[in-house]
Design a protein around this motif. Structure first.
Motif, mmCIF file in Angstrom:
data_model
loop_
_atom_site.group_PDB
_atom_site.id
_atom_site.type_symbol
_atom_site.label_atom_id
_atom_site.label_comp_id
_atom_site.label_asym_id
_atom_site.label_seq_id
_atom_site.Cartn_x
_atom_site.Cartn_y
_atom_site.Cartn_z
ATOM 1 N N VAL A 357 0.977 -1.226 0.002
ATOM 2 C CA VAL A 357 0.023 -0.043 0.038
ATOM 3 C C VAL A 357 0.696 1.186 -0.056
ATOM 4 O O VAL A 357 1.986 1.493 0.583
ATOM 5 C CB VAL A 357 -0.924 -0.034 1.201
ATOM 6 C CG1 VAL A 357 -1.975 1.004 1.272
ATOM 7 C CG2 VAL A 357 -1.532 -1.197 1.444
ATOM 8 N N GLY A 358 0.347 2.369 -0.748
ATOM 9 C CA GLY A 358 1.111 3.357 -0.749
ATOM 10 C C GLY A 358 0.371 4.564 -1.620
ATOM 11 O O GLY A 358 -0.363 4.152 -2.319
ATOM 12 N N ASP A 524 -5.677 1.930 -1.873
ATOM 13 C CA ASP A 524 -6.944 2.044 -1.238
ATOM 14 C C ASP A 524 -6.773 1.004 0.072
ATOM 15 O O ASP A 524 -6.847 -0.183 -0.017
ATOM 16 C CB ASP A 524 -7.772 1.510 -2.020
ATOM 17 C CG ASP A 524 -9.099 1.732 -1.223
ATOM 18 O OD1 ASP A 524 -9.377 1.954 -0.167
ATOM 19 O OD2 ASP A 524 -10.369 1.785 -2.143
ATOM 20 N N LEU A 525 -6.485 1.580 1.301
ATOM 21 C CA LEU A 525 -6.514 0.753 2.571
ATOM 22 C C LEU A 525 -7.721 0.065 2.842
ATOM 23 O O LEU A 525 -7.634 -1.088 3.368
ATOM 24 C CB LEU A 525 -5.853 1.742 3.636
ATOM 25 C CG LEU A 525 -4.319 1.318 3.908
ATOM 26 C CD1 LEU A 525 -4.163 2.380 5.250
ATOM 27 C CD2 LEU A 525 -4.066 0.113 4.674
ATOM 28 N N ALA A 526 -8.789 0.665 2.524
ATOM 29 C CA ALA A 526 -9.801 0.193 2.743
ATOM 30 C C ALA A 526 -10.265 -1.428 1.992
ATOM 31 O O ALA A 526 -10.745 -2.376 2.640
ATOM 32 C CB ALA A 526 -11.130 0.974 2.233
ATOM 33 N N VAL A 527 -9.702 -1.218 0.836
ATOM 34 C CA VAL A 527 -9.715 -2.545 0.039
ATOM 35 C C VAL A 527 -8.734 -3.575 0.709
ATOM 36 O O VAL A 527 -9.167 -4.824 0.790
ATOM 37 C CB VAL A 527 -9.402 -2.306 -1.279
ATOM 38 C CG1 VAL A 527 -9.013 -3.606 -2.138
ATOM 39 C CG2 VAL A 527 -10.097 -1.662 -2.016
ATOM 40 N N VAL A 537 3.219 -1.167 3.980
ATOM 41 C CA VAL A 537 2.944 0.107 3.897
ATOM 42 C C VAL A 537 4.260 0.802 3.403
ATOM 43 O O VAL A 537 5.225 0.876 3.826
ATOM 44 C CB VAL A 537 2.288 0.886 5.041
ATOM 45 C CG1 VAL A 537 2.030 2.269 4.605
ATOM 46 C CG2 VAL A 537 1.224 0.340 5.519
ATOM 47 N N MET A 538 4.190 1.422 1.885
ATOM 48 C CA MET A 538 5.321 1.952 1.437
ATOM 49 C C MET A 538 5.205 3.412 1.544
ATOM 50 O O MET A 538 4.140 4.156 1.287
ATOM 51 C CB MET A 538 5.459 1.814 0.103
ATOM 52 C CG MET A 538 6.264 0.170 0.061
ATOM 53 S SD MET A 538 6.564 -0.128 -1.806
ATOM 54 C CE MET A 538 8.138 0.962 -1.797
ATOM 55 N N GLU A 539 6.106 4.086 1.873
ATOM 56 C CA GLU A 539 6.203 5.819 1.959
ATOM 57 C C GLU A 539 7.705 6.241 1.316
ATOM 58 O O GLU A 539 8.793 5.853 1.747
ATOM 59 C CB GLU A 539 6.020 6.395 3.165
ATOM 60 C CG GLU A 539 5.801 7.717 3.106
ATOM 61 C CD GLU A 539 5.897 8.710 4.419
ATOM 62 O OE1 GLU A 539 6.417 7.986 5.405
ATOM 63 O OE2 GLU A 539 5.752 9.451 4.376
ATOM 64 N N ARG A 540 7.562 6.762 0.141
ATOM 65 C CA ARG A 540 8.893 7.381 -0.410
ATOM 66 C C ARG A 540 9.877 6.281 -0.574
ATOM 67 O O ARG A 540 11.147 6.436 -0.274
ATOM 68 C CB ARG A 540 9.231 8.470 0.155
ATOM 69 C CG ARG A 540 8.749 10.001 -0.269
ATOM 70 C CD ARG A 540 9.207 10.967 0.364
ATOM 71 N NE ARG A 540 8.404 11.570 1.355
ATOM 72 C CZ ARG A 540 8.883 11.991 2.675
ATOM 73 N NH1 ARG A 540 10.201 12.151 2.963
ATOM 74 N NH2 ARG A 540 7.968 12.271 3.495
ATOM 75 N N GLY A 547 3.152 -6.090 8.571
ATOM 76 C CA GLY A 547 2.606 -7.085 9.251
ATOM 77 C C GLY A 547 1.196 -7.491 9.037
ATOM 78 O O GLY A 547 0.643 -7.283 7.782
ATOM 79 N N LYS A 548 0.648 -8.137 10.025
ATOM 80 C CA LYS A 548 -0.655 -8.824 9.467
ATOM 81 C C LYS A 548 -1.725 -7.864 9.398
ATOM 82 O O LYS A 548 -1.623 -6.853 10.070
ATOM 83 C CB LYS A 548 -1.069 -9.975 10.778
ATOM 84 C CG LYS A 548 -0.195 -10.917 10.968
ATOM 85 C CD LYS A 548 -0.861 -12.283 10.239
ATOM 86 C CE LYS A 548 -0.131 -13.460 9.779
ATOM 87 N NZ LYS A 548 -0.012 -13.188 8.367
#
Lengths: 577, 312, 308
Positions: A357-358, A524-527, A537-540, A547-548
């Motif tokens: 995700v990012g 989309d974190l909701a998905v 989770v990726m950032e830059r 994790g789980k």
């Protein structure tokens, strides 16, 4: 319109009253009715949201109010009463006078709604002057700076001389909001004002819009496809389906106690709302009935399956210290290195789904491309089923690609428009020279059955299918080679909620049936909540948290992840039941 | 403001459609069949197509149109004579039948036009496709090469080539002189089209299935980039015919012994004041032929542009 | 912007080298004696032959020949014409005339293309659109020399509205007919492009936003539609200059305009190869310069380039 006999208070009189509005379009296949008798009121200072899928007529209704329909669109019936006048019967000059000054408009896509050849200042000043908000040019300049400052551009004065391409998407949307509110209109129509932006930016912009309209007591008509967002921002929600209103009411009541079957369907399919229901630890085991897809039920079921998955064996995908450095052109002659992916590590156990995700520019898609061998890694290792995939010769690469297939985001761009569906699905079999003509045909029939499409589509072309159906074709093509791993790069992001839920369900079914491993790239974190087992989770370019899914959603360790979670629209709306 | 009531539409009013149901028209549709369907509706399409066919027939079988010889039996007594029976367009300065010469001239003009277009088409497609698809240094080299050829207007280049090759003038050298310098615009157009097409996900998907890049270029990218090429070639066929005429007019085209519209117009210019029709008749044939080709090009462009059609 | 200019100028270097080399190659790498070949069926006298051999350094190897030729070119020594005049002097006399004719033609062509294209685009599918389409296609199909002859015969000779030949009086009043002929032969491509761009721009989101601001159509059309549609038309005008050069050669020849084109026209007609090569080279270099100017104009019109 003044009613002298029965004086009414200002607030009891609707600002806009829409009655039986009908709008149609002249198309190649004749006249198509897009809005079929829509009625609603907007009161001063009120925020009303229209929610619907694409083709529901929500945007057409909004643009119809101030006659901004495309040239082939026409209002065929009904009224739009505003200030005692019916806008559908107003003259051109009257409409021009209403636009901007009485009713402002904020469009959807910040990238295409500013004229690229004029400076931002020019375009704001234009709005100020058009609505007599300034007496002379100097006055207009001052007012324009004020407008931009109100819209949240800190260094407005310097920014006036700059051009749209020098602004980020969020900044441009602020400019457009500024333009929409430049003449202090009584009503602001905002058509999907943040759909093109990253979630965190989306939240900031919506907060700002909300405080501005509240401050100025401007009524807001918000058009959105996102039920959660509508409920969070509006006091009244109108649900549209196929050109008609199916349900309307106070937002919380509508969300917690939907009456119409379509609204129920929408709520069940919305990932952001579904995640909340999962938290209630309800174990729903009932099978989906017909088209009603209950994401919560589906995902709960899948999580059970994953519990039993073998986590000990060789992971299907393992990525070690993966790095990608691009060289970015700066100006005309210089270029400098840009690290798009920075020492990324993760593992995906066989038969499970990992979500990456990012936000845009986080490097998530670059990771996907490197894993697929479409982009070479600068450094690091990619192990697929334990085998290094970074240094393969041509033959090994072919074998590698057979085990791993992609599904891309854009359903309109991922299928060759010149090929028939059958030949698109068969292409991987041809390339890998699998079986004879008959076997290939059989396999194509098998996978088209697997993605639940009729075999009649095989002789047709992609342009005859909807976005969701095209995405099924893309999945069928990916499955043709019986791969172990499927890389889903934003594979459901472009789809409407109900179709999205259907495709997510299909992916889940296929995973269980065929033992597939998914790498799911999404913004989309909701998905993620409903499809993935693990999440990174990726950032830059860096993985900031890994994790789980349950752990991350209930107990995020980093501020960035928490910010992303908070930005999911409607996530903190308490649902009844 | 009154508290909004909770409105629910009657359930049966809107029949709930199955989510994402497959709806197919009776006839399969794709870009080409749609384009064909929209072309068939335009009368102009039939007119220009018929004109092209007549000219083609004239070029292949001139005797179907005239039994008079364009070169024999020319009598100076008839020099610049007006129409008489059996000679509807009168006589040239040499006393030859204008109509017969115009009919026989079609062959040369069309041959040069088709050959030159084929040459510039092949070179332009190869250069544009490789530059656009492979990018990097391939693009740099090919695009700079294209810039050089683009910077020499092709008629001027052909003037130089044909001046130098004065002893070798023929349909072939003329076609090479025109086509060899006219490809740069096509290469530019195709290059930018390929840049657009190759960013599509279906190209990535094709490579991900294991296709080689070259195979992807040939089987997916080129077929999707070919529409502007077809339009451009139809238009440039007209341009090449005009170029032949212009070069012949300047005296650096075909030898004067070869019958062509350009040569006839050039020969007639000295009699412009006395017998303008000897100039006007071949000009009309030339113009109508070119007009037919570029009208076809415009119609095909319209038919293939899905944006133009969607807007109705 | 400065970086853009520098980059654009640097890009022109290989083009200048490439085009001159190509022309030189076409002339001197052909089999046989290049000087004799340039004269076709005529034979130059020994003095002319020797002068040309010296001018093109024919005793040197090919690449050296080219190098020396380039050196001459850039030191302003452009060779001599058939009649023994220096090319430089002829240019100095003829260039201003051609510049004037071209400016008249371009001004007319651009106005025609922009105005007709704009209204055709705004009235897409209506009568005006179809009429301009037909006129445009016919103008595009008529070869310029036919158009020139017809104009000369009808407008000048038959109706007497203009002088059939320009001669030494190069005033605007005396040159209007060749300028109109040139403009008519050019305007169609730009007009069609303008029309297409106007149709496209009109449906753009920013135009709808401009209307949403409360701007009336009389402001949106010029400020947002017309202004944006000019960019591709200007970019395309570079290619148009190539057509213009050929057109000017023919038109100046027909109307006897004492310009560069006419000099080239006479040289081609008389088969004076060396003069043809010199003048084609000059025209190609001028074309390269025009292309640079058009690109700079493009940058002025489009801020996305200016502030890249």
């Amino acid at each position: 319109m003044t009613q002298e006999t029965t004086p009414v208070t200002d607030s009891a009189e609707p600002l806009v009253s829409i009655k039986d509005l009908e709008i149609g379009f002249q198309t190649g296949n004749g006249f198509v009715q897009a809005v079929k008798g829509v009625s609603f009121d907007i009161f001063p200072g009120e925020t009303v949201a229209i929610v619907g899928e694409s083709g529901s007529g929500k945007s057409t209704t909004a643009t119809g109010i101030i006659d901004l329909l495309p040239s082939n669109g026409r209002i065929t019936g009904g009224q739009v009463m505003f200030g005692g006048k019916d806008l559908t019967k107003a003259s051109k000059q009257e409409i021009v006078r209403v636009r901007g000054r009485e009713i402002g408009y904020v469009p959807q896509d910040p990238m295409s709604n500013l004229n690229p050849v004029w400076s931002v200042g020019f375009q704001v000043r234009e709005a100020v002057l058009a609505n007599n908000m300034a007496k002379n040019k100097k006055d207009a300049d001052r007012r324009a700076i004020e407008v931009l400052q109100e819209a949240g551009l800190a260094d407005a004065e310097r920014r006036m001389k700059q051009f749209p391409h020098q602004f980020s998407g969020g900044m441009r949307q602020r400019v457009l909001i500024g333009i929409g509110l430049a003449a202090d209109p009584k009503l602001l129509i905002a058509d999907e004002p943040t759909s093109a932006l990253d979630v965190t930016v989306q939240r900031v912009i919506l907060d700002h819009l909300e405080s501005l309209t509240r401050e100025k007591n401007t009524a807001l008509l918000l058009i959105t496809h996102d039920l959660g967002l509508a409920a969070e921002r509006a006091s009244k929600v109108i649900v549209m389906y196929q050109g008609k209103i199916v349900e309307a009411g106070p937002s919380l009541e509508l969300l917690q106690n939907p009456q119409h079957p379509y609204t129920k369907r929408l709520i069940a399919a919305a990932p952001s709302l579904a995640s909340q229901r999962l938290k209630s630890s309800r174990v729903v085991a009932e099978a989906p009935q017909g088209d009603e897809i209950d994401l919560a039920a589906a995902s709960a079921h899948r999580h059970e399956v994953v519990e039993q998955a073998d986590h000990a064996g060789t992971p299907a995908i393992e990525v070690k210290d993966l790095t990608k450095v691009f060289s970015i052109r700066r100006g005309s002659f210089r270029s400098e290195p840009f690290t798009a992916v920075d020492k990324v590590n993760f593992q995906v156990p066989r038969g499970t789904t990992m979500a990456l995700v990012g936000e845009s520019g986080s490097g998530k898609s670059t990771v996907a491309k490197m894993v697929l061998g479409l982009e070479t890694a600068t450094e690091g290792e990619i192990l697929i089923g334990g085998k290094d995939a970074t240094a393969l010769n041509r033959e090994e690469m072919l074998a590698h690609r057979r085990r791993m297939q992609p599904v891309f985001q854009d359903p309109y761009g991922s299928l060759d428009p010149m090929r028939s569906i059958g030949s698109i699905i068969q292409e991987p079999l041809d390339v890998h020279k699998i079986g004879g003509r008959k076997e290939r045909e059989n396999r194509v029939n098998e996978v088209i059955d697997e993605v639940a499409l009729p075999r009649t589509v095989l002789s047709r072309y992609p342009n005859e299918l909807s976005g969701g159906q095209r995405q099924r074709i893309a999945i069928a093509r990916a499955l043709a080679l019986k791969p172990d791993v499927v890389i889903l790069d934003e594979a459901v992001s472009a789809l409407d909620v109900l179709v999205q839920a259907q495709i997510l369900q299909l992916l889940a079914d296929l995973q269980e049936e065929l033992g597939l491993t998914y790498l799911f790239i999404t913004h989309d974190l909701a998905v993620v909540r409903v499809v993935a087992d693990d999440v990174a989770v990726m950032e830059r370019g860096k993985i900031v948290e890994h994790g789980k899914v349950e752990d991350i959603f209930t107990n995020a360790q980093t501020e960035y992840t928490q910010k992303l979670l908070d930005a999911i629209p409607g996530a903190n709306i308490p649902l009844g039941a | 403001m009154p508290k909004p009531e909770h409105f629910v539409a009657p359930f049966d009013e809107n029949e709930m459609a199955e989510v994402d149901k497959v709806k197919l028209n009776e006839k399969p549709s794709n870009l080409w069949s749609d384009a064909w369907r929209s072309l068939r509706r335009r009368p102009l399409f039939y007119i220009s197509l018929a004109t092209v066919l007549v000219i083609l027939l004239m070029a292949l079988f001139p005797t179907l149109f005239t039994s008079v010889s364009p070169t024999d039996n020319c009598q100076l007594a008839n020099s610049n004579g007006g129409p008489t029976e059996g000679h509807p367009m009168g006589f040239t300065r040499q006393g030859c039948d204008v109509y017969a010469r115009v009919v026989w001239g079609a062959r040369t003009s069309l041959a040069v036009g088709l050959l030159a277009t084929a040459i510039s088409g092949v070179v332009g497609v190869i250069m544009g496709a490789l530059a656009g698809f492979y990018g990097g240094w391939v693009d740099s080299v090919l695009s700079r090469l294209g810039d050089i050829f683009f910077s020499i207007p092709y008629i001027l280049a052909a003037v130089v080539v044909m001046s130098v090759l004065a002893d070798y003038r023929s349909v072939w050298t003329l076609a090479f002189a025109i086509g060899g310098f006219a490809w740069a615009s096509l290469a530019r157009i195709l290059r930018s089209e390929i840049l657009r097409v190759k960013s599509g996900d279906f190209v990535m998907a094709s490579i991900a299935t294991g296709r080689t890049r070259f195979s992807t270029l040939v089987s997916h990218v080129l077929p999707n980039s070919i529409t502007p090429v077809i339009v451009y070639l139809t238009l440039s066929l007209g341009g090449a015919i005009v170029a032949e005429a212009t070069l012949s007019f300047l005296g650096v085209g075909l030898p004067t012994t070869v019958m062509s519209w350009g040569n006839d117009i050039s020969a007639a210019q000295t009699s412009l004041r006395t017998a303008p029709m000897t100039l006007i008749w071949p000009s009309i044939f030339l113009t109508v032929t070119v007009l037919a080709f570029i009208t076809l090009g415009e119609l095909v462009r319209d038919a293939l542009d899905p944006k133009a059609r969607a807007r109705g | 912007m400065l970086m853009y200019v520098v980059r654009r100028l640097l890009q022109a270097v290989p083009v200048v080298i490439g085009t001159t080399f190509l022309i030189y190659f076409m002339v001197f790498a052909m089999p046989g004696d290049p000087i004799l070949a340039m004269f076709g069926d005529k034979t130059p006298n020994q003095a002319t032959y020797d002068a040309l051999a010296a001018q093109y350094h024919l005793d040197q190897p090919f690449l050296v020949q080219y190098g020396l030729y380039m050196k001459d070119l850039f030191s302003g020594n452009l060779g001599t014409t058939f009649s023994g005049q220096s090319v430089g002097e002829v240019l100095a006399r003829t260039f201003p005339v051609t510049l004037k004719l071209a400016a008249m033609a371009i001004a007319l062509e651009f106005s025609l293309a922009v105005i007709l294209g704009l209204f055709a685009g705004l009235r897409k599918g209506k009568l005006f659109d179809n009429v301009t389409l037909v006129i445009g296609l016919v103008m595009l199909s008529v070869p310029i020399f036919v158009l020139g002859f017809l104009a000369q015969y009808f407008v000048a000779i038959k109706w007497g509205w203009a002088s059939p030949t320009v001669g030494s009086d190069t005033s605007i009043a005396n040159m209007w007919l060749p300028a109109v002929v040139l403009a008519l032969s050019l305007f169609t491509t730009s007009m069609r492009l303008m029309r297409g761009t106007v149709i496209d721009t009109r449906s753009r989101d920013f135009v709808r936003t401009a209307y949403a601001k409360g701007l009336p159509g009389r402001r949106v059309i010029p400020v947002h539609v017309l202004r944006n549609s000019l960019i591709p038309v200007v970019t395309n005008s570079a290619a148009n200059f190539g057509v213009l050069m050929v057109g000017a050669t023919v038109t100046e020849g027909i109307f006897n305009v004492p310009g560069v084109g006419n000099t080239l026209y006479q040289a081609i007609i008389r088969g004076e190869g060396p003069t043809v090569v010199s003048f084609v080279t000059v025209m190609v270099l001028a074309y390269v310069v025009i292309n640079i100017l058009v690109d700079l104009l493009y940058a002025v019109l489009d801020p996305r380039i200016r502030y890249a």
